[in-house]
Design a protein around this motif. Structure first.
Motif, PDB file in Angstrom:
ATOM      1  N   PHE A   1       0.833  -1.206   0.000  1.00 46.37           N
ATOM      2  CA  PHE A   1       0.000   0.000   0.000  1.00 46.37           C
ATOM      3  C   PHE A   1       0.864   1.252   0.000  1.00 46.37           C
ATOM      4  O   PHE A   1       0.657   2.174  -0.813  1.00 46.37           O
ATOM      5  N   LEU A   2       1.844   1.306   0.888  1.00 47.42           N
ATOM      6  CA  LEU A   2       2.664   2.519   1.018  1.00 47.42           C
ATOM      7  C   LEU A   2       3.580   2.719  -0.173  1.00 47.42           C
ATOM      8  O   LEU A   2       3.845   3.848  -0.582  1.00 47.42           O
ATOM      9  N   THR A   3       4.046   1.634  -0.772  1.00 49.85           N
ATOM     10  CA  THR A   3       4.877   1.756  -1.976  1.00 49.85           C
ATOM     11  C   THR A   3       4.078   2.389  -3.109  1.00 49.85           C
ATOM     12  O   THR A   3       4.556   3.295  -3.808  1.00 49.85           O
ATOM     13  N   GLU A   4       2.829   1.955  -3.265  1.00 53.72           N
ATOM     14  CA  GLU A   4       1.982   2.496  -4.319  1.00 53.72           C
ATOM     15  C   GLU A   4       1.649   3.959  -4.062  1.00 53.72           C
ATOM     16  O   GLU A   4       1.685   4.791  -4.968  1.00 53.72           O
ATOM     17  N   VAL A   5       1.319   4.283  -2.806  1.00 54.69           N
ATOM     18  CA  VAL A   5       0.927   5.657  -2.472  1.00 54.69           C
ATOM     19  C   VAL A   5       2.083   6.630  -2.664  1.00 54.69           C
ATOM     20  O   VAL A   5       1.899   7.722  -3.235  1.00 54.69           O
ATOM     21  N   TRP A   6       3.259   6.258  -2.211  1.00 55.50           N
ATOM     22  CA  TRP A   6       4.363   7.222  -2.160  1.00 55.50           C
ATOM     23  C   TRP A   6       5.299   7.174  -3.370  1.00 55.50           C
ATOM     24  O   TRP A   6       6.232   7.994  -3.456  1.00 55.50           O
ATOM     25  N   ASP A   7       5.043   6.275  -4.286  1.00 56.07           N
ATOM     26  CA  ASP A   7       5.881   6.196  -5.486  1.00 56.07           C
ATOM     27  C   ASP A   7       5.813   7.515  -6.270  1.00 56.07           C
ATOM     28  O   ASP A   7       4.744   7.966  -6.667  1.00 56.07           O
ATOM     29  N   GLY A   8       6.970   8.123  -6.470  1.00 48.09           N
ATOM     30  CA  GLY A   8       7.060   9.364  -7.240  1.00 48.09           C
ATOM     31  C   GLY A   8       6.668  10.624  -6.492  1.00 48.09           C
ATOM     32  O   GLY A   8       6.718  11.727  -7.052  1.00 48.09           O
ATOM     33  N   LYS A   9       6.274  10.506  -5.204  1.00 48.01           N
ATOM     34  CA  LYS A   9       5.895  11.690  -4.432  1.00 48.01           C
ATOM     35  C   LYS A   9       7.142  12.414  -3.945  1.00 48.01           C
ATOM     36  O   LYS A   9       8.140  11.792  -3.602  1.00 48.01           O
ATOM     37  N   PRO A  10       7.094  13.761  -3.895  1.00 44.47           N
ATOM     38  CA  PRO A  10       8.274  14.514  -3.443  1.00 44.47           C
ATOM     39  C   PRO A  10       8.527  14.293  -1.955  1.00 44.47           C
ATOM     40  O   PRO A  10       7.656  13.939  -1.194  1.00 44.47           O
TER      41      PRO A  10
END
Length: 318
Positions: free
Chosen positions: A309-318
């Protein structure tokens, strides 16, 4: 197919559950509302009904033919538990089979260190009392731990649940922990919770009194390792003393920023501090280590895993 009444269906978690119930296309849903302005037919199979929670006769009438009641009204909107107690009383008279009280906001095995949720314990005691001379109402306490979506704050990942930040702040790569304690935390997505609730409604047999929903059972240190992996940088960790927390003292340099919409005006800052202290204190004392009754009843259900879940949410986020 059964008939389900939802009290407090305009709230965030209530709306998430209603959406999943509607999508299942299995049950007839009646949403009870104090607000006459919102009354009217909505999605297929859903009916809104205005009720006065101080009028037991009206509640009894509204619950005729209802099989299951799901209660979502926030404690701050019902501080004396009047609405919930009246609905419980009406459910018994109307012959309702199952009742799920407002545990969704608590989300933990114990309210220790969290006085703002003490009303949950009072309702638990009330339900025990009405059944003390023989069962007149089947009930269960849905306890999913902390919503995993909160670790996505400030990003909103579901339709209705608004992001709230926690003692582990993924956006700013920081966390507050209790010195000397590596607390066990239970994290479950709200999507998994709503799916489990729908499956629980369909279960044959009697509901267990506690329905612990253990999406993920992890140590705080494990969450931090996942955070550093998906955020690509070490988290800044601040440690606070248990003794200070027990005195209501918060020594950390930051606190929570996003509050629940039920908290208004000059109460926001005070509540944010109280919730952070309470969450830290309760975590150190084991309150977030939720049981797994629903996992056992639904052994084939696959819960969303925290790292995925967290990998998907935070992928590419600054």
């Amino acid at each position: 197919m059964v008939k389900i009444a939802v009290a407090g269906g305009s709230g965030q978690v209530g709306q998430e559950v209603i959406d999943t119930l509607v999508a299942s296309e299995k049950h007839e849903i009646v949403i009870l509302s104090r607000d006459k302005a919102v009354v009217g037919d909505g999605a297929s199979g859903v009916t809104w009904r205005a009720v006065d929670y101080d009028n037991k006769s009206q509640l009894i009438e509204a619950l005729q033919g209802i099989h299951t009641v799901l209660f979502f009204i926030q404690l701050m909107a019902d501080p004396e538990n009047t609405a919930q107690k009246n609905l419980i009383d009406a459910a018994i008279v109307a012959g309702v089979k199952r009742f799920a009280p407002s545990e969704w906001g608590r989300q933990v095995a114990s309210t220790i260190g969290m006085p703002w949720w003490s009303g949950k314990d009072k309702i638990k005691e009330y339900l025990e009392k009405v059944n003390e001379n023989g069962k007149v109402l089947e009930y269960t306490l849905f306890q999913p731990g902390l919503f995993l979506e909160y670790l996505a704050a400030p990003y909103k990942t579901v339709k209705h649940l608004e992001p709230l930040n926690t003692m582990i702040d993924f956006q700013n790569r920081r966390a507050i922990v209790v010195d000397g304690y590596d607390a066990i935390m239970t994290f479950t997505t709200v999507k998994d919770l709503t799916t489990v609730v729908v499956l629980a409604v369909d279960l044959a047999g009697e509901w267990p009194v506690v329905e612990g929903i253990r999406g993920n059972r992890v140590l705080v240190s494990e969450v931090l390792k996942i955070g550093e992996k998906v955020r690509g940088r070490t988290f800044a960790i601040e440690k606070v003393k248990l003794a200070d927390l027990e005195k209501g003292i918060l020594t950390a340099s930051w606190t929570l920023e996003a509050s629940h919409p039920s908290v208004k005006g000059d109460q926001v800052e005070k509540m944010l501090k109280t919730v952070l202290i309470g969450t830290l204190l309760s975590s150190a004392k084991g309150a977030w280590d939720v049981s797994d009754e629903m996992n056992q009843l639904l052994p084939d259900f696959k819960f969303t895993q925290i790292e995925d879940f967290l990998t998907e949410v935070w992928d590419g986020k600054p």
